[in-house]
Scaffold this motif. Structure first.
Motif, PDB file in Angstrom:
ATOM      1  N   THR A  99      -8.843 -15.039   8.277  1.00 37.66           N
ATOM      2  CA  THR A  99      -9.758 -14.090   7.643  1.00 37.66           C
ATOM      3  C   THR A  99      -9.199 -12.675   7.554  1.00 37.66           C
ATOM      4  O   THR A  99      -9.465 -11.972   6.582  1.00 37.66           O
ATOM      5  CB  THR A  99     -11.115 -14.060   8.365  1.00 37.66           C
ATOM      6  N   CYS A 100      -8.429 -12.258   8.552  1.00 34.62           N
ATOM      7  CA  CYS A 100      -7.891 -10.893   8.481  1.00 34.62           C
ATOM      8  C   CYS A 100      -6.948 -10.732   7.292  1.00 34.62           C
ATOM      9  O   CYS A 100      -6.952  -9.697   6.624  1.00 34.62           O
ATOM     10  CB  CYS A 100      -7.224 -10.495   9.793  1.00 34.62           C
ATOM     11  N   MET A 103      -9.069 -10.666   4.066  1.00 29.54           N
ATOM     12  CA  MET A 103      -9.684  -9.349   3.870  1.00 29.54           C
ATOM     13  C   MET A 103      -8.650  -8.304   3.455  1.00 29.54           C
ATOM     14  O   MET A 103      -8.942  -7.449   2.618  1.00 29.54           O
ATOM     15  CB  MET A 103     -10.425  -8.900   5.125  1.00 29.54           C
ATOM     16  N   ILE A 107      -9.141  -6.199   0.061  1.00 29.03           N
ATOM     17  CA  ILE A 107      -9.137  -4.734   0.030  1.00 29.03           C
ATOM     18  C   ILE A 107      -8.062  -4.230  -0.936  1.00 29.03           C
ATOM     19  O   ILE A 107      -8.285  -3.311  -1.722  1.00 29.03           O
ATOM     20  CB  ILE A 107      -8.945  -4.166   1.448  1.00 29.03           C
ATOM     21  N   LEU A 117     -16.248  -5.824  -3.580  1.00 21.53           N
ATOM     22  CA  LEU A 117     -15.670  -5.894  -2.238  1.00 21.53           C
ATOM     23  C   LEU A 117     -16.767  -6.050  -1.182  1.00 21.53           C
ATOM     24  O   LEU A 117     -16.635  -6.854  -0.264  1.00 21.53           O
ATOM     25  CB  LEU A 117     -14.824  -4.653  -1.953  1.00 21.53           C
ATOM     26  N   ALA A 118     -17.856  -5.327  -1.328  1.00 22.20           N
ATOM     27  CA  ALA A 118     -18.971  -5.437  -0.379  1.00 22.20           C
ATOM     28  C   ALA A 118     -19.581  -6.833  -0.420  1.00 22.20           C
ATOM     29  O   ALA A 118     -19.901  -7.428   0.627  1.00 22.20           O
ATOM     30  CB  ALA A 118     -20.033  -4.382  -0.689  1.00 22.20           C
ATOM     31  N   LYS A 121     -17.136  -9.257   1.262  1.00 21.44           N
ATOM     32  CA  LYS A 121     -17.190  -9.093   2.713  1.00 21.44           C
ATOM     33  C   LYS A 121     -18.443  -9.755   3.284  1.00 21.44           C
ATOM     34  O   LYS A 121     -18.381 -10.413   4.330  1.00 21.44           O
ATOM     35  CB  LYS A 121     -17.154  -7.605   3.081  1.00 21.44           C
ATOM     36  N   SER A 122     -19.545  -9.613   2.612  1.00 30.70           N
ATOM     37  CA  SER A 122     -20.783 -10.260   3.047  1.00 30.70           C
ATOM     38  C   SER A 122     -20.627 -11.782   3.050  1.00 30.70           C
ATOM     39  O   SER A 122     -21.061 -12.459   3.977  1.00 30.70           O
ATOM     40  CB  SER A 122     -21.939  -9.846   2.129  1.00 30.70           C
ATOM     41  N   MET A 124     -17.901 -13.429   3.423  1.00 31.23           N
ATOM     42  CA  MET A 124     -16.947 -13.804   4.480  1.00 31.23           C
ATOM     43  C   MET A 124     -17.579 -13.791   5.868  1.00 31.23           C
ATOM     44  O   MET A 124     -17.287 -14.663   6.685  1.00 31.23           O
ATOM     45  CB  MET A 124     -15.755 -12.839   4.492  1.00 31.23           C
ATOM     46  N   PHE A 125     -18.433 -12.808   6.153  1.00 34.57           N
ATOM     47  CA  PHE A 125     -18.850 -12.597   7.536  1.00 34.57           C
ATOM     48  C   PHE A 125     -20.343 -12.761   7.813  1.00 34.57           C
ATOM     49  O   PHE A 125     -20.734 -12.875   8.966  1.00 34.57           O
ATOM     50  CB  PHE A 125     -18.404 -11.203   7.999  1.00 34.57           C
TER      51      PHE A 125
END
Length: 136
Positions: A99-100, A103, A107, A117-118, A121-122, A124-125
């Motif tokens: 995942t890093c 991300m 980015i 992007l937001a 991210k949502s 993903m996590f």
């Protein structure tokens, strides 16, 4: 490490860290999580280089140390040499991008569209079931 791997070694993350020792050799760590969501270390190695044959030797040694038990899934940065070695040594393992690194790529490529992007991210996590993920 051996007991932790027997209990929690189905999903493993393997990553190499560069230039953190005086000889500037790569350091590789096999890690995962236990039932308390605590990080556990299954093994580690100081490598001479990051060639496919070095990774083959490392993965073979790792499996030998753990009684030949292969993990079901491994997450890496998908380095070409590492991927080649995994395909040769642990053929039944599902190989994914951690995942890093996902991300970092998001980015890098999505900064021009911050709302996308937001949302990414949502996804993903924050989302934990398949239906909500597909809808998002």
């Amino acid at each position: 490490m051996i007991l932790d791997y027997q209990c929690f070694g189905d999903v493993v993350t393997f990553d190499t860290i560069y230039a953190t020792n005086k000889d500037l050799r790569p350091f590789g760590a096999f890690t995962g999580f236990n039932h308390h969501k605590q990080m556990v270390v299954f093994g580690a190695a100081l490598l001479y280089d990051e060639r496919a044959d070095s990774f083959v030797r490392l993965f073979e040694t790792f499996l030998c140390c753990h009684g030949g038990k292969a993990h079901i899934t491994i997450f890496t940065n998908q380095d070409a040499a590492m991927t080649k070695a995994l395909r040769l040594v642990i053929t039944s393992t599902c190989h994914g991008l951690c995942t890093c690194h996902i991300m970092q790529n998001a980015i890098k490529h999505l900064t021009v569209r911050l709302e996308l992007l937001a949302t990414f991210k949502s996804c993903m996590f924050s989302i934990i079931n398949k239906f909500d993920f597909e809808n998002a």
